[in-house]
Design a protein around this motif. Structure first.
Motif, PDB file in Angstrom:
ATOM      1  N   VAL A 188      -6.219  14.114   9.896  1.00 20.14           N
ATOM      2  CA  VAL A 188      -5.048  13.624   8.980  1.00 20.14           C
ATOM      3  C   VAL A 188      -5.957  12.642   8.133  1.00 20.14           C
ATOM      4  N   TYR A 189      -5.819  12.838   6.831  1.00 20.05           N
ATOM      5  CA  TYR A 189      -6.216  12.266   5.619  1.00 20.05           C
ATOM      6  C   TYR A 189      -5.454  11.164   5.344  1.00 20.05           C
ATOM      7  N   TYR A 190      -5.805   9.689   5.287  1.00 18.27           N
ATOM      8  CA  TYR A 190      -4.996   8.819   4.676  1.00 18.27           C
ATOM      9  C   TYR A 190      -5.345   8.170   3.518  1.00 18.27           C
ATOM     10  N   CYS A 191      -4.498   7.721   2.526  1.00 14.67           N
ATOM     11  CA  CYS A 191      -4.817   6.983   1.541  1.00 14.67           C
ATOM     12  C   CYS A 191      -4.809   5.312   1.672  1.00 14.67           C
ATOM     13  N   GLN A 192      -5.777   4.710   1.200  1.00 14.08           N
ATOM     14  CA  GLN A 192      -5.660   3.249   1.440  1.00 14.08           C
ATOM     15  C   GLN A 192      -5.888   2.471   0.254  1.00 14.08           C
ATOM     16  N   ALA A 193      -5.350   1.457  -0.074  1.00 15.16           N
ATOM     17  CA  ALA A 193      -5.419   0.533  -1.053  1.00 15.16           C
ATOM     18  C   ALA A 193      -5.650  -0.678  -0.748  1.00 15.16           C
ATOM     19  N   GLN A 194      -6.652  -1.594  -1.575  1.00 12.46           N
ATOM     20  CA  GLN A 194      -6.814  -2.950  -1.100  1.00 12.46           C
ATOM     21  C   GLN A 194      -6.567  -3.833  -2.240  1.00 12.46           C
ATOM     22  N   ARG A 195      -5.828  -4.973  -2.136  1.00 10.96           N
ATOM     23  CA  ARG A 195      -5.396  -5.811  -2.787  1.00 10.96           C
ATOM     24  C   ARG A 195      -5.644  -7.281  -2.312  1.00 10.96           C
ATOM     25  N   GLY A 196      -6.925  -7.767  -2.909  1.00  7.40           N
ATOM     26  CA  GLY A 196      -7.357  -9.085  -2.148  1.00  7.40           C
ATOM     27  C   GLY A 196      -7.383  -8.767  -0.664  1.00  7.40           C
ATOM     28  N   PRO A 197      -6.792  -9.744   0.316  1.00  3.92           N
ATOM     29  CA  PRO A 197      -6.985  -9.512   1.750  1.00  3.92           C
ATOM     30  C   PRO A 197      -5.988  -8.526   2.282  1.00  3.92           C
ATOM     31  N   LEU A 198      -5.168  -7.999   1.563  1.00  2.66           N
ATOM     32  CA  LEU A 198      -4.210  -6.888   1.876  1.00  2.66           C
ATOM     33  C   LEU A 198      -4.591  -5.464   1.756  1.00  2.66           C
ATOM     34  N   GLY A 199      -4.325  -4.804   2.871  1.00  5.28           N
ATOM     35  CA  GLY A 199      -4.445  -3.524   2.639  1.00  5.28           C
ATOM     36  C   GLY A 199      -3.167  -2.699   2.957  1.00  5.28           C
ATOM     37  N   TYR A 200      -3.221  -1.535   2.200  1.00  2.00           N
ATOM     38  CA  TYR A 200      -1.937  -0.818   2.497  1.00  2.00           C
ATOM     39  C   TYR A 200      -2.337   0.736   2.726  1.00  2.00           C
ATOM     40  N   TRP A 201      -1.403   1.336   3.375  1.00  2.00           N
ATOM     41  CA  TRP A 201      -1.932   2.732   3.806  1.00  2.00           C
ATOM     42  C   TRP A 201      -0.658   3.690   3.690  1.00  2.00           C
ATOM     43  N   GLY A 202      -0.902   4.726   3.263  1.00  2.00           N
ATOM     44  CA  GLY A 202       0.100   5.989   3.258  1.00  2.00           C
ATOM     45  C   GLY A 202       0.217   6.659   4.636  1.00  2.00           C
ATOM     46  N   GLN A 203       1.146   7.738   4.404  1.00  2.00           N
ATOM     47  CA  GLN A 203       1.607   8.132   5.876  1.00  2.00           C
ATOM     48  C   GLN A 203       0.710   9.297   6.131  1.00  2.00           C
ATOM     49  N   GLN A 208       6.666  -4.163  -2.885  1.00  2.00           N
ATOM     50  CA  GLN A 208       6.321  -3.424  -1.759  1.00  2.00           C
ATOM     51  C   GLN A 208       5.493  -2.116  -2.329  1.00  2.00           C
ATOM     52  N   VAL A 209       4.231  -2.194  -1.832  1.00  2.00           N
ATOM     53  CA  VAL A 209       3.279  -1.000  -2.354  1.00  2.00           C
ATOM     54  C   VAL A 209       3.744   0.112  -1.493  1.00  2.00           C
ATOM     55  N   ARG A 210       3.795   1.231  -2.036  1.00  5.74           N
ATOM     56  CA  ARG A 210       3.971   2.600  -1.403  1.00  5.74           C
ATOM     57  C   ARG A 210       2.967   3.507  -1.838  1.00  5.74           C
ATOM     58  N   LEU A 211       2.284   4.227  -0.781  1.00  4.37           N
ATOM     59  CA  LEU A 211       1.359   5.315  -1.137  1.00  4.37           C
ATOM     60  C   LEU A 211       1.816   6.630  -0.509  1.00  4.37           C
ATOM     61  N   PHE A 216      -5.329  -2.941  -7.950  1.00  2.00           N
ATOM     62  CA  PHE A 216      -6.075  -2.632  -6.433  1.00  2.00           C
ATOM     63  C   PHE A 216      -7.364  -2.936  -6.725  1.00  2.00           C
ATOM     64  N   ASN A 217      -8.012  -3.886  -5.839  1.00  2.95           N
ATOM     65  CA  ASN A 217      -9.648  -3.911  -5.930  1.00  2.95           C
ATOM     66  C   ASN A 217     -10.140  -2.576  -5.722  1.00  2.95           C
ATOM     67  N   ALA A 218      -9.905  -1.713  -4.617  1.00  4.67           N
ATOM     68  CA  ALA A 218     -10.275  -0.512  -4.404  1.00  4.67           C
ATOM     69  C   ALA A 218      -9.229   0.343  -3.904  1.00  4.67           C
ATOM     70  N   MET A 219      -9.507   1.658  -3.695  1.00  3.69           N
ATOM     71  CA  MET A 219      -8.535   2.779  -3.057  1.00  3.69           C
ATOM     72  C   MET A 219      -9.503   3.494  -2.304  1.00  3.69           C
ATOM     73  N   GLY A 220      -8.855   4.099  -1.393  1.00  3.84           N
ATOM     74  CA  GLY A 220     -10.087   5.084  -0.481  1.00  3.84           C
ATOM     75  C   GLY A 220      -9.351   6.044   0.166  1.00  3.84           C
ATOM     76  N   TRP A 221     -10.010   6.834   0.699  1.00  8.90           N
ATOM     77  CA  TRP A 221      -9.353   7.886   1.628  1.00  8.90           C
ATOM     78  C   TRP A 221     -10.159   7.693   2.933  1.00  8.90           C
ATOM     79  N   TYR A 222      -9.527   7.848   4.127  1.00 13.86           N
ATOM     80  CA  TYR A 222      -9.896   7.828   5.430  1.00 13.86           C
ATOM     81  C   TYR A 222      -9.474   9.048   6.166  1.00 13.86           C
ATOM     82  N   ARG A 223      -9.897   9.161   7.500  1.00 13.54           N
ATOM     83  CA  ARG A 223      -9.397  10.308   8.216  1.00 13.54           C
ATOM     84  C   ARG A 223      -9.431  10.048   9.452  1.00 13.54           C
ATOM     85  N   GLN A 224      -8.850  10.850  10.207  1.00 13.44           N
ATOM     86  CA  GLN A 224      -8.555  10.643  11.638  1.00 13.44           C
ATOM     87  C   GLN A 224      -8.233  11.959  12.405  1.00 13.44           C
TER      88      GLN A 224
END
Length: 115
Positions: free
Chosen positions: A92-107, A1-4, A31-39
């Protein structure tokens, strides 16, 4: 289980800086890539910056020259240095990680910029 887990947000005056951190539960090499998003309130989540496993970076036009994404593989952590903050960066700034087709998000971590 990935936790960010994000940290580093807060309240800052316009023109100020923060350093956001995203700590992953495992090796970020996987992870293929990691990033930051915001909302922002009432708006859709948007891309801020990404960094590939090879270190290539990509930024939204609105943050180019002000924000810098980086990674510390030894600490399994990705950072976002945010400088010259503007009230419109409030979100709110979110961390995101991509592993193949799967994406994971922080809180998420709240960044509030006062004018």
């Amino acid at each position: 289980q990935v936790r960010l887990v994000e940290s580093g947000g807060g309240l800052v005056q316009a023109g100020g800086s923060l350093r956001l951190s995203c700590a992953a539960s495992g090796s970020i090499f996987s992870f293929n890539a990691m990033g930051w998003y915001r909302q922002a309130p009432g708006k859709q989540r948007e891309l801020v910056a990404t960094i590939s496993s090879g270190g290539s970076t990509n930024y939204a036009d609105s943050v180019k020259g002000r924000f810098t994404i980086s990674r510390d593989n030894a600490k399994n952590t990705v950072f976002l240095q945010v400088n010259s903050l503007k009230p419109e960066d409030t979100a709110v700034y979110y961390c995101q990680a991509q592993r193949g087709p799967l994406g994971y998000w922080g809180q998420g971590t709240q960044v509030t910029v006062s004018s």
